[in-house]
Design a protein around this motif. Structure first.
Motif, PDB file in Angstrom:
ATOM      1  N   UNK A 139     -43.496  42.368  -4.400  1.00 13.32           N
ATOM      2  CA  UNK A 139     -43.825  42.622  -3.132  1.00 13.32           C
ATOM      3  C   UNK A 139     -43.506  41.474  -2.338  1.00 13.32           C
ATOM      4  N   UNK A 140     -43.811  40.238  -2.803  1.00 16.15           N
ATOM      5  CA  UNK A 140     -43.565  39.163  -1.724  1.00 16.15           C
ATOM      6  C   UNK A 140     -42.354  38.384  -1.962  1.00 16.15           C
ATOM      7  N   UNK A 141     -41.925  37.982  -3.257  1.00  9.39           N
ATOM      8  CA  UNK A 141     -40.747  37.226  -3.674  1.00  9.39           C
ATOM      9  C   UNK A 141     -39.598  37.926  -3.780  1.00  9.39           C
ATOM     10  N   UNK A 142     -39.984  39.385  -3.914  1.00  7.33           N
ATOM     11  CA  UNK A 142     -38.806  40.285  -4.204  1.00  7.33           C
ATOM     12  C   UNK A 142     -38.196  40.644  -2.351  1.00  7.33           C
ATOM     13  N   UNK A 143     -39.097  41.016  -1.668  1.00  6.98           N
ATOM     14  CA  UNK A 143     -38.789  41.300  -0.301  1.00  6.98           C
ATOM     15  C   UNK A 143     -37.848  40.143   0.234  1.00  6.98           C
ATOM     16  N   UNK A 145     -36.002  38.035  -1.347  1.00  6.24           N
ATOM     17  CA  UNK A 145     -34.878  37.929  -2.101  1.00  6.24           C
ATOM     18  C   UNK A 145     -33.881  39.294  -1.745  1.00  6.24           C
ATOM     19  N   UNK A 146     -34.423  40.177  -1.399  1.00 10.86           N
ATOM     20  CA  UNK A 146     -33.329  41.590  -0.801  1.00 10.86           C
ATOM     21  C   UNK A 146     -33.049  41.026   0.545  1.00 10.86           C
ATOM     22  N   UNK A 147     -33.712  40.245   1.370  1.00  3.81           N
ATOM     23  CA  UNK A 147     -33.157  39.792   2.414  1.00  3.81           C
ATOM     24  C   UNK A 147     -32.167  38.481   2.331  1.00  3.81           C
ATOM     25  N   UNK A 148     -31.996  38.326   1.043  1.00  2.59           N
ATOM     26  CA  UNK A 148     -30.790  37.051   0.879  1.00  2.59           C
ATOM     27  C   UNK A 148     -31.580  35.756   0.756  1.00  2.59           C
ATOM     28  N   UNK A 149     -32.928  35.540   0.906  1.00  4.48           N
ATOM     29  CA  UNK A 149     -33.618  34.377   0.955  1.00  4.48           C
ATOM     30  C   UNK A 149     -33.835  33.864  -0.753  1.00  4.48           C
ATOM     31  N   UNK A 150     -33.099  33.189  -1.208  1.00  2.00           N
ATOM     32  CA  UNK A 150     -33.392  32.819  -2.643  1.00  2.00           C
ATOM     33  C   UNK A 150     -33.888  31.212  -2.771  1.00  2.00           C
ATOM     34  N   UNK A 151     -34.456  31.042  -1.598  1.00  2.00           N
ATOM     35  CA  UNK A 151     -35.112  29.641  -1.725  1.00  2.00           C
ATOM     36  C   UNK A 151     -36.134  29.486  -2.728  1.00  2.00           C
ATOM     37  N   UNK A 152     -35.966  28.634  -3.724  1.00  2.00           N
ATOM     38  CA  UNK A 152     -37.061  28.834  -4.808  1.00  2.00           C
ATOM     39  C   UNK A 152     -38.232  28.506  -4.518  1.00  2.00           C
ATOM     40  N   UNK A 153     -39.174  29.078  -4.869  1.00  2.00           N
ATOM     41  CA  UNK A 153     -40.682  28.643  -4.862  1.00  2.00           C
ATOM     42  C   UNK A 153     -41.187  28.209  -6.145  1.00  2.00           C
TER      43      UNK A 153
END
Length: 178
Positions: A139-143, A145-153
């Motif tokens: 829900x959170x990380x996947x959303x 990533x789907x928008x192109x934000x692969x900034x690592x947490x």
């Protein structure tokens, strides 16, 4: 009557199989060429869900064909979701869903193998997921990533360290070593 579209008189072919998007496009074209109205309606349901008319059915194709078939399809499932006129969309979404099912089941297999290797009952390991809900990651990380934000947490170096620790448990793991 003149108001009826010609296809409304044609036989309606509904394909519930899991197939490739390109295969679905080819079936649609082949049916169309033969004068058959085609819809793709793959399902997410177990045999018991099929008997109980529960589960999820996706459907893609021309909207007027969907509307023609919807009452019969709805009677077969708990959730009927029309995903649009693009004929290969349901096929793609079905593959996305199956990829997640396979990934989750393979990950659970590794977790339960680690639990056994550490002399912990797999049901106890499973109980963790009633408190720690890994679906939140989707829900959170996947959303993001789907928008192109692969900034690592969770930095790769930390993940590699944790995977190393998991593989050192002494269980035969399938997903994590990859």
């Amino acid at each position: 009557p003149a108001a009826l579209r010609p296809w409304t008189l044609l036989p309606l072919v509904i394909d519930h199989t899991t197939v490739s998007p390109s295969g679905t496009r080819a079936r649609f074209a082949a049916c169309d060429a033969r004068g058959l109205a085609f819809l793709h309606a793959p399902i997410f349901m177990s045999p018991q869900a099929a008997r109980d008319a529960t589960g999820i059915m996706l459907c893609a194709g021309p909207q007027d064909r969907f509307e023609r078939a919807a009452p019969a399809l709805q009677a077969m499932t708990g959730t009927l979701k029309y995903v649009g006129e693009r004929v290969d969309r349901a096929a793609a979404l079905k593959l996305f869903g199956n990829a997640m099912i396979l990934t989750i089941c393979a990950g659970l297999s590794d977790v339960y193998r680690m639990a056994r290797a550490l002399d912990i009952d797999p049901t106890e390991a499973h109980a963790l997921f009633s408190t720690f809900n890994p679906a939140v990651t989707i829900q959170l990380r996947g959303a993001k990533m789907a928008q192109g934000d692969f900034t690592p947490s969770f930095e790769t170096t930390m993940a590699r360290k944790d995977v190393r620790l998991m593989t050192e448990v002494g269980a035969e793991l399938f997903v994590l070593p990859a």
